[in-house]
Write a protein that holds these residues in place. Structure first.
Motif, PDB file in Angstrom:
ATOM      1  N   LEU A  60       8.939  12.122  -2.764  1.00  0.00           N
ATOM      2  CA  LEU A  60       7.559  11.712  -2.488  1.00  0.00           C
ATOM      3  C   LEU A  60       6.640  12.703  -3.188  1.00  0.00           C
ATOM      4  N   LYS A  62       3.701  14.559  -3.644  1.00  0.00           N
ATOM      5  CA  LYS A  62       2.452  14.937  -2.989  1.00  0.00           C
ATOM      6  C   LYS A  62       1.636  15.815  -3.930  1.00  0.00           C
ATOM      7  N   ASN A  63       0.325  15.801  -3.724  1.00  0.00           N
ATOM      8  CA  ASN A  63      -0.531  16.731  -4.441  1.00  0.00           C
ATOM      9  C   ASN A  63      -0.285  18.133  -3.878  1.00  0.00           C
ATOM     10  N   SER A  67      -1.842  16.244   0.077  1.00  0.00           N
ATOM     11  CA  SER A  67      -2.362  14.873   0.172  1.00  0.00           C
ATOM     12  C   SER A  67      -1.512  13.926  -0.684  1.00  0.00           C
ATOM     13  N   LEU A  68      -1.644  12.644  -0.388  1.00  0.00           N
ATOM     14  CA  LEU A  68      -0.900  11.626  -1.120  1.00  0.00           C
ATOM     15  C   LEU A  68      -1.800  10.957  -2.145  1.00  0.00           C
ATOM     16  N   SER A  72       2.438   8.568  -4.969  1.00  0.00           N
ATOM     17  CA  SER A  72       3.043   8.504  -3.631  1.00  0.00           C
ATOM     18  C   SER A  72       3.114   7.069  -3.141  1.00  0.00           C
ATOM     19  N   GLU A  73       2.026   6.329  -3.376  1.00  0.00           N
ATOM     20  CA  GLU A  73       1.983   4.921  -2.976  1.00  0.00           C
ATOM     21  C   GLU A  73       3.115   4.139  -3.644  1.00  0.00           C
ATOM     22  N   SER A  75       5.965   5.306  -4.699  1.00  0.00           N
ATOM     23  CA  SER A  75       7.240   5.714  -4.098  1.00  0.00           C
ATOM     24  C   SER A  75       7.458   5.058  -2.744  1.00  0.00           C
ATOM     25  N   ASP A  94       9.381  15.409   0.247  1.00  0.00           N
ATOM     26  CA  ASP A  94       8.401  16.112  -0.584  1.00  0.00           C
ATOM     27  C   ASP A  94       9.076  16.645  -1.849  1.00  0.00           C
ATOM     28  N   ARG A  96       7.300  18.167  -4.472  1.00  0.00           N
ATOM     29  CA  ARG A  96       6.414  19.046  -5.248  1.00  0.00           C
ATOM     30  C   ARG A  96       7.212  20.094  -6.012  1.00  0.00           C
TER      31      ARG A  96
END
Length: 137
Positions: A60, A62-63, A67-68, A72-73, A75, A94, A96
């Motif tokens: 996923l 994430k920033n 935040s998404l 992310s959407e 995924s 996550d 990142r």
């Protein structure tokens, strides 16, 4: 123990990794070209059959502030489709900095730029999956 499939979803490719049967270690499997069609799901289903996968983990993105964003959407939508198509549990994890870590590892291995491009996404998938596996210990 169950085998888990890890996915690193990109706009152009999908990196795949699988856990060993004990659920302790992750290993990169392959990188698929992303078609944005049912072919993507069918290719993943083949891996699920081949490795007797019982669960899926999808990175996923994430920033950095947690935040998404739009990736992310994508995924989350792919996770929903995969869950419906396979009947397996799908967890989002996550991811990142996993591609950065994969790139660093490949640079340290002195791999050529061409070869790095071919394997970076499966290595990133392996890092995502290993992080997930380690969190369960």
């Amino acid at each position: 123990m169950l085998r888990i499939l890890g996915l690193d979803l990109g706009d152009k490719t999908i990196g795949l990794a699988v856990s060993d049967p004990t659920g302790l270690f992750s290993q990169p499997v392959k990188t698929l070209p992303r078609t944005w069609t049912k072919k993507d799901i069918d290719a993943i289903k083949k891996i699920i059959e081949e490795y007797c996968i019982e669960k899926i983990v999808i990175g996923l993105p994430k920033n950095m502030n947690g935040s998404l964003g739009p990736q992310s959407e994508k995924s989350m939508e792919f996770a929903d489709v995969l869950k419906k198509e396979t009947g397996l549990n799908v967890d989002l994890w996550d991811e990142r900095l996993t591609t950065v870590a994969a790139e660093r590892a490949l640079l340290e291995a002195d791999m050529s730029r061409k070869r790095r491009r071919e394997v970076i996404d499966s290595i990133a998938a392996s890092i995502i999956l290993q992080s997930y596996l380690d969190s369960r210990k």
